[in-house]
Design a protein around this motif. Structure first.
Motif, PDB file in Angstrom:
ATOM      1  N   TYR A 175       0.838  -1.187   0.000  1.00  0.00           N
ATOM      2  CA  TYR A 175       0.000   0.000   0.000  1.00  0.00           C
ATOM      3  C   TYR A 175       0.881   1.248   0.000  1.00  0.00           C
ATOM      4  CZ  TYR A 175      -4.022  -2.912   1.005  1.00  0.00           C
ATOM      5  OH  TYR A 175      -5.004  -3.846   0.933  1.00  0.00           O
ATOM      6  N   ASN A 176       0.341   2.324  -0.467  1.00  0.00           N
ATOM      7  CA  ASN A 176       1.072   3.588  -0.406  1.00  0.00           C
ATOM      8  C   ASN A 176       1.027   4.121   1.045  1.00  0.00           C
ATOM      9  OD1 ASN A 176      -1.630   4.068  -0.521  1.00  0.00           O
ATOM     10  ND2 ASN A 176      -1.481   5.910  -1.745  1.00  0.00           N
ATOM     11  N   SER A 177       2.076   4.794   1.357  1.00  0.00           N
ATOM     12  CA  SER A 177       2.134   5.327   2.731  1.00  0.00           C
ATOM     13  C   SER A 177       2.882   6.661   2.730  1.00  0.00           C
ATOM     14  CB  SER A 177       2.832   4.333   3.674  1.00  0.00           C
ATOM     15  OG  SER A 177       4.187   4.158   3.287  1.00  0.00           O
ATOM     16  N   ILE A 178       2.624   7.471   3.754  1.00  0.00           N
ATOM     17  CA  ILE A 178       3.340   8.727   3.944  1.00  0.00           C
ATOM     18  C   ILE A 178       3.670   8.857   5.446  1.00  0.00           C
ATOM     19  CG2 ILE A 178       1.220  10.071   4.138  1.00  0.00           C
ATOM     20  CD1 ILE A 178       2.805  12.350   2.712  1.00  0.00           C
ATOM     21  N   ASN A 179       4.871   9.193   5.733  1.00  0.00           N
ATOM     22  CA  ASN A 179       5.315   9.345   7.119  1.00  0.00           C
ATOM     23  C   ASN A 179       5.832  10.785   7.272  1.00  0.00           C
ATOM     24  OD1 ASN A 179       6.138   8.961   9.711  1.00  0.00           O
ATOM     25  ND2 ASN A 179       7.833   7.603   9.224  1.00  0.00           N
ATOM     26  N   ILE A 180       5.271  11.542   8.203  1.00  0.00           N
ATOM     27  CA  ILE A 180       5.645  12.939   8.441  1.00  0.00           C
ATOM     28  C   ILE A 180       6.332  12.998   9.810  1.00  0.00           C
ATOM     29  CG2 ILE A 180       4.826  15.308   8.666  1.00  0.00           C
ATOM     30  CD1 ILE A 180       2.385  14.489   7.019  1.00  0.00           C
ATOM     31  N   ASP A 181       7.504  13.569   9.785  1.00  0.00           N
ATOM     32  CA  ASP A 181       8.281  13.671  11.026  1.00  0.00           C
ATOM     33  C   ASP A 181       8.719  15.131  11.185  1.00  0.00           C
ATOM     34  OD1 ASP A 181       9.642  13.022  13.259  1.00  0.00           O
ATOM     35  OD2 ASP A 181      11.377  12.118  12.231  1.00  0.00           O
ATOM     36  N   PHE A 182       8.629  15.604  12.416  1.00  0.00           N
ATOM     37  CA  PHE A 182       9.017  16.979  12.722  1.00  0.00           C
ATOM     38  C   PHE A 182      10.295  16.943  13.560  1.00  0.00           C
ATOM     39  CE2 PHE A 182       4.431  16.890  12.358  1.00  0.00           C
ATOM     40  CZ  PHE A 182       4.201  17.890  11.452  1.00  0.00           C
ATOM     41  N   GLU A 183      11.179  17.817  13.266  1.00  0.00           N
ATOM     42  CA  GLU A 183      12.447  17.891  14.031  1.00  0.00           C
ATOM     43  C   GLU A 183      12.702  19.377  14.351  1.00  0.00           C
ATOM     44  OE1 GLU A 183      15.509  16.231  15.990  1.00  0.00           O
ATOM     45  OE2 GLU A 183      14.118  15.029  14.804  1.00  0.00           O
ATOM     46  N   ASN A 184      13.073  19.613  15.604  1.00  0.00           N
ATOM     47  CA  ASN A 184      13.372  20.966  16.087  1.00  0.00           C
ATOM     48  C   ASN A 184      12.194  21.930  15.849  1.00  0.00           C
ATOM     49  OD1 ASN A 184      15.965  20.148  16.846  1.00  0.00           O
ATOM     50  ND2 ASN A 184      16.778  20.610  14.795  1.00  0.00           N
ATOM     51  N   LEU A 185      11.072  21.470  16.090  1.00  0.00           N
ATOM     52  CA  LEU A 185       9.879  22.309  15.945  1.00  0.00           C
ATOM     53  C   LEU A 185       9.387  22.680  17.355  1.00  0.00           C
ATOM     54  CD1 LEU A 185       7.936  23.509  13.887  1.00  0.00           C
ATOM     55  CD2 LEU A 185       6.574  21.411  14.097  1.00  0.00           C
ATOM     56  N   ARG A 186       9.265  23.973  17.577  1.00  0.00           N
ATOM     57  CA  ARG A 186       8.878  24.459  18.911  1.00  0.00           C
ATOM     58  C   ARG A 186       7.772  25.497  18.754  1.00  0.00           C
ATOM     59  NH1 ARG A 186      12.624  23.168  22.795  1.00  0.00           N
ATOM     60  NH2 ARG A 186      14.564  22.336  22.000  1.00  0.00           N
ATOM     61  N   HIS A 187       6.951  25.487  19.749  1.00  0.00           N
ATOM     62  CA  HIS A 187       5.892  26.493  19.824  1.00  0.00           C
ATOM     63  C   HIS A 187       6.226  27.445  20.978  1.00  0.00           C
ATOM     64  CE1 HIS A 187       2.003  28.357  19.720  1.00  0.00           C
ATOM     65  NE2 HIS A 187       1.856  28.132  21.038  1.00  0.00           N
ATOM     66  N   VAL A 188       6.300  28.713  20.648  1.00  0.00           N
ATOM     67  CA  VAL A 188       6.618  29.713  21.662  1.00  0.00           C
ATOM     68  C   VAL A 188       5.332  30.489  21.937  1.00  0.00           C
ATOM     69  CG1 VAL A 188       8.031  31.713  22.244  1.00  0.00           C
ATOM     70  CG2 VAL A 188       8.980  29.842  20.855  1.00  0.00           C
ATOM     71  N   GLY A 189       4.910  30.444  23.148  1.00  0.00           N
ATOM     72  CA  GLY A 189       3.676  31.113  23.511  1.00  0.00           C
ATOM     73  C   GLY A 189       3.943  32.397  24.284  1.00  0.00           C
ATOM     74  N   THR A 190       2.902  33.038  24.781  1.00  0.00           N
ATOM     75  CA  THR A 190       3.015  34.259  25.541  1.00  0.00           C
ATOM     76  C   THR A 190       3.519  33.944  26.936  1.00  0.00           C
ATOM     77  OG1 THR A 190       0.737  34.054  26.245  1.00  0.00           O
ATOM     78  CG2 THR A 190       1.168  35.399  24.290  1.00  0.00           C
ATOM     79  N   GLY A 191       4.205  34.854  27.419  1.00  0.00           N
ATOM     80  CA  GLY A 191       4.700  34.736  28.781  1.00  0.00           C
ATOM     81  C   GLY A 191       5.893  33.802  28.865  1.00  0.00           C
ATOM     82  N   GLY A 192       6.579  33.662  27.724  1.00  0.00           N
ATOM     83  CA  GLY A 192       7.779  32.869  27.786  1.00  0.00           C
ATOM     84  C   GLY A 192       7.522  31.343  27.739  1.00  0.00           C
ATOM     85  N   TYR A 193       6.322  31.027  27.336  1.00  0.00           N
ATOM     86  CA  TYR A 193       5.997  29.620  27.305  1.00  0.00           C
ATOM     87  C   TYR A 193       6.574  29.025  26.028  1.00  0.00           C
ATOM     88  CZ  TYR A 193       3.323  25.345  26.860  1.00  0.00           C
ATOM     89  OH  TYR A 193       2.962  24.032  26.659  1.00  0.00           O
ATOM     90  N   GLU A 194       7.240  27.926  26.103  1.00  0.00           N
ATOM     91  CA  GLU A 194       7.849  27.265  24.938  1.00  0.00           C
ATOM     92  C   GLU A 194       7.565  25.780  25.066  1.00  0.00           C
ATOM     93  OE1 GLU A 194      12.223  26.479  23.103  1.00  0.00           O
ATOM     94  OE2 GLU A 194      11.940  28.373  24.136  1.00  0.00           O
ATOM     95  N   GLN A 195       7.178  25.225  23.921  1.00  0.00           N
ATOM     96  CA  GLN A 195       6.847  23.779  23.933  1.00  0.00           C
ATOM     97  C   GLN A 195       7.446  23.141  22.696  1.00  0.00           C
ATOM     98  OE1 GLN A 195       2.677  22.920  24.002  1.00  0.00           O
ATOM     99  NE2 GLN A 195       3.031  20.725  24.118  1.00  0.00           N
ATOM    100  N   LYS A 196       8.042  22.001  22.883  1.00  0.00           N
ATOM    101  CA  LYS A 196       8.631  21.220  21.773  1.00  0.00           C
ATOM    102  C   LYS A 196       7.531  20.356  21.179  1.00  0.00           C
ATOM    103  CE  LYS A 196      12.251  17.995  20.595  1.00  0.00           C
ATOM    104  NZ  LYS A 196      13.322  17.132  21.073  1.00  0.00           N
ATOM    105  N   ILE A 197       7.443  20.474  19.927  1.00  0.00           N
ATOM    106  CA  ILE A 197       6.410  19.700  19.265  1.00  0.00           C
ATOM    107  C   ILE A 197       7.071  18.461  18.708  1.00  0.00           C
ATOM    108  CG2 ILE A 197       4.731  19.716  17.412  1.00  0.00           C
ATOM    109  CD1 ILE A 197       4.580  22.729  17.737  1.00  0.00           C
TER     110      ILE A 197
END
Length: 197
Positions: A175-197
């Motif tokens: 079957y056909n397939s697709i694999n998506i991988d994220f590297e060094n992706l971060r979400h920076v929120g207000t108040g200095g909030y940072e989250q690694k995705i």
């Protein structure tokens, strides 16, 4: 500094074919043929030619006569001589009856009886011209024929045909397939909030 990365890995779908080849068999039996050639009829009727050669007169001209012909001529000559002698004796008798008239009948008769006829001579051909008689009847040939046509009998045999159709089965191997991988992706929120995705 680490840059964010999105990694995509995809595989294509793969198909699988199962092929069964078709099977075809053809047999052609030989045709059956019989041939007969009747004989032609030929008839020939022949009338032979006829050649006749009559050389009787030529043989008589050369004094090569048959016995029958010689007897016939002798009889004819004897008869003519008898008639001539009869006429001569009658004439002599008539002259002698008038002897008293004079005129020398006895001398004339003696001279006539003692001398033969004068001799004659002329050119002659032995055998004479056209003494050989030739007659020819041409022959003929009548030819009749009758042609007989050949008798041909042909029995045609149909071909023997067997066919098994082929087929193709299509399956999906992968079957056909697709694999998506994220590297060094971060979400920076207000108040200095940072989250690694």
């Amino acid at each position: 500094m680490l840059f964010p990365q999105i990694r995509l890995r995809s595989t294509f779908a793969q198909t699988e074919l199962q092929i069964e080849k078709p099977i075809q068999e053809i047999q052609q039996p030989n045709a059956e043929m019989t041939m007969e050639q009747p004989k032609a009829e030929l008839t020939m009727e022949r009338i032979p030619s006829r050649l006749t050669i009559d050389q009787t007169q030529a043989r008589e001209d050369m004094d090569l006569k048959s016995v029958g012909r010689r007897i016939e001529e002798a009889a004819q000559l004897g008869y003519q001589n008898w008639l001539a002698g009869l006429a001569r004796v009658a004439q002599d008798g008539n002259e002698m009856m008038r002897i008293e008239n004079g005129g020398g009948a006895i001398v004339r008769q003696a001279k006539r009886n003692s001398e033969g006829p004068p001799k004659e001579f002329n050119i002659g051909w032995i055998p004479s011209h056209f003494s050989v008689k030739i007659d020819y009847e041409p022959g003929s040939v009548d030819i009749q024929w009758q042609v007989r046509r050949p008798v041909v009998d042909v029995e045609v045999k149909k071909p023997i045909h067997q066919y098994i159709p082929g087929f193709t089965q299509v399956n999906l191997a992968n079957y056909n397939s697709i694999n998506i991988d994220f590297e060094n992706l971060r979400h920076v929120g207000t108040g200095g909030y940072e989250q690694k995705i």
